[in-house]
Design a protein around this motif. Structure first.
Motif, PDB file in Angstrom:
ATOM      1  N   UNK A 262       0.818  -1.209   0.000  1.00  0.00           N
ATOM      2  CA  UNK A 262       0.000   0.000   0.000  1.00  0.00           C
ATOM      3  C   UNK A 262       0.857   1.266   0.000  1.00  0.00           C
ATOM      4  N   UNK A 263       0.390   2.233  -0.746  1.00  0.00           N
ATOM      5  CA  UNK A 263       1.084   3.511  -0.750  1.00  0.00           C
ATOM      6  C   UNK A 263       0.688   4.275   0.505  1.00  0.00           C
ATOM      7  N   UNK A 264       1.652   4.959   1.063  1.00  0.00           N
ATOM      8  CA  UNK A 264       1.377   5.698   2.290  1.00  0.00           C
ATOM      9  C   UNK A 264       1.145   7.155   1.929  1.00  0.00           C
ATOM     10  N   UNK A 270       5.285  10.276   8.758  1.00  0.00           N
ATOM     11  CA  UNK A 270       6.465  11.018   9.198  1.00  0.00           C
ATOM     12  C   UNK A 270       7.414  10.049   9.900  1.00  0.00           C
ATOM     13  N   UNK A 271       8.652  10.503  10.084  1.00  0.00           N
ATOM     14  CA  UNK A 271       9.625   9.757  10.880  1.00  0.00           C
ATOM     15  C   UNK A 271       9.825   8.321  10.429  1.00  0.00           C
ATOM     16  N   UNK A 272       9.752   7.421  11.393  1.00  0.00           N
ATOM     17  CA  UNK A 272      10.024   6.001  11.172  1.00  0.00           C
ATOM     18  C   UNK A 272       9.081   5.418  10.109  1.00  0.00           C
ATOM     19  N   UNK A 273       7.846   5.822  10.186  1.00  0.00           N
ATOM     20  CA  UNK A 273       6.814   5.319   9.281  1.00  0.00           C
ATOM     21  C   UNK A 273       7.120   5.704   7.828  1.00  0.00           C
ATOM     22  N   UNK A 274       7.580   6.921   7.652  1.00  0.00           N
ATOM     23  CA  UNK A 274       7.910   7.398   6.320  1.00  0.00           C
ATOM     24  C   UNK A 274       9.126   6.644   5.776  1.00  0.00           C
ATOM     25  N   UNK A 275      10.106   6.422   6.663  1.00  0.00           N
ATOM     26  CA  UNK A 275      11.315   5.703   6.263  1.00  0.00           C
ATOM     27  C   UNK A 275      10.956   4.286   5.808  1.00  0.00           C
ATOM     28  N   UNK A 276      10.128   3.611   6.621  1.00  0.00           N
ATOM     29  CA  UNK A 276       9.679   2.258   6.257  1.00  0.00           C
ATOM     30  C   UNK A 276       9.015   2.273   4.887  1.00  0.00           C
ATOM     31  N   UNK A 277       8.103   3.213   4.723  1.00  0.00           N
ATOM     32  CA  UNK A 277       7.324   3.265   3.479  1.00  0.00           C
ATOM     33  C   UNK A 277       8.234   3.473   2.278  1.00  0.00           C
TER      34      UNK A 277
END
Ligand code: ADP
Length: 360
Positions: A262-264, A270-277
């Motif tokens: 899924x596209x975020x 932001x932060x960790x979540x953005x890096x993962x995505x």
């Protein structure tokens, strides 16, 4: 019917897809509506017998609302785990003849990737997914052939999270990072420092998978379930010695449960979540690039662009065989991800098919 009309418009390209029954296969599986879910209209309008399907997007009008996609096979909501495996089995069996094989599960989180690969309930054999059925089958055939070939089977289980490789079979749950190296003597095994555990029966494998699943969960934070943001790779390495000639054959089977596609929403992450995505996006498109380059027989195959494609390098292309299961969540609110999943699948099958660019 409108299905046949759309299909006819795409006849030329459709035939090309059907000819593409080579080393790269794409199967699509549609997840049923889950219990307790509003049983709305499914976005999968029609599934044909030849691996074609029609998606209907009620948010669009007229011609744009319907689109035909075509793959090697499309499995509807009533198809059982057993039937899914029946169509996977020939590929799995070729590992014992010395082939390298990759089976991928692709799709947005909640579309059924883990259901296909592992199944919903380890303790109920009839619900087992491809992983366990494959191992059970491999052990069965090695016994059958034991008069002529002596086989040894080994298992490795790694996770790729934020472009770092981690061993899932460590007993202490430690976070050991692993390097990827090309070890030519062990064709197909490019993470030489990960545990490679000898197994002799399905129960051994079930026990190992329990450890692996536990280790995968350990890394999960309270905020997000890590397993949907990492790729897990279960590798089965087979070594066979022919008793008469003493010659050795090796085969590798990689069973890969990919991170959710899924596209975020950029404004939200932001932060960790953005890096993962970003890591997930990059590695999934690197995988798509490699597979479509292979399908097009390109001179340059961009393996180096992600850890995932580096790990699997010896098992993608050449004489290796690849099967990708793409998973569809039929709910209306998933239509955007459904279309982008199917477009990804078309790209790895290397054929663009759709109303917009038919051959006129
Ligand atoms: P993913 O691994 O893609 O995140 P899961 O495999 O966890 O998705 O599936 C999400 C939910 O849907 C689970 O509750 C699972 O049991 C259920 N599910 C998925 N595919 C099927 C199927 N073919 N039949 C019945 N239930 C399914």
């Amino acid at each position: 019917s409108s299905y046949h009309k759309v299909l006819e418009e795409n006849r030329f390209l459709y035939n090309q897809v059907q000819d593409l029954k080579g080393a790269i296969r794409v199967y699509c599986r549609v997840r049923p509506f889950l219990q307790g879910q509003s049983n709305g209209q499914s976005t999968v309008d029609y599934i044909g017998e030849n691996g074609d399907m029609m998606i209907v997007n009620p948010l669009k009008q007229g011609k744009d609302a319907r689109r035909v996609f075509s793959f090697n096979k499309v499995f509807g909501t009533s198809v059982t785990q057993e039937q899914i495996y029946a169509d996977t089995q020939p590929l799995i069996r070729s590992v014992l003849d010395g082939y390298n094989v990759c089976v991928f599960a692709y799709g947005q989180t909640g579309s059924g990737k883990t259901y296909t690969m592992s199944g919903p309930d380890l303790s109920a054999e009839d619900t087992w997914g491809v992983n366990y059925r494959a191992l059970r089958d491999l052990f069965y055939i090695t016994k059958e052939r034991s008069d002529s070939i002596k086989y040894e089977v080994f298992v490795q289980m790694i996770e790729i999270y934020n472009e770092q490789v981690r061993d899932l079979l460590v007993s202490d749950g430690s976070n050991r990072r692993l390097d990827i190296r090309n070890t030519s003597q062990l064709n197909g095994l490019n993470v030489p420092d990960a545990f490679l555990v000898p197994v002799t029966c399905t129960r051994d494998v079930v026990n190992l998978m329990r450890i692996g699943q536990k280790n995968r969960a350990v890394g999960a934070t309270a905020l997000n379930e890590r397993s949907s943001r990492s790729h897990s790779v279960l590798t089965v390495h087979v070594r066979g010695r022919e008793l008469v000639s003493n010659s050795i054959l090796r085969g590798c089977l990689h069973l890969v449960d990919l991170a959710g596609s899924e596209r975020v929403d950029k404004s939200e992450a932001v932060g960790e979540r953005l890096k993962e995505a970003q890591h997930i996006n990059r590695s999934l498109s690197a995988l798509g690039d490699v597979i479509s380059a292979l399908a097009q027989k390109s001179a340059h195959i961009p393996y180096r662009n992600s850890k995932l494609t580096q790990v699997l390098q010896d098992s993608l292309g050449g004489h290796a065989k690849t099967l990708m299961f793409v998973h569809i969540n039929p709910e209306l609110n998933a239509i955007g991800e459904t279309i982008s999943t199917l477009k990804f699948a078309e790209r790895v099958a290397s054929i663009e098919l759709g109303a917009a660019q038919s051959n006129k």
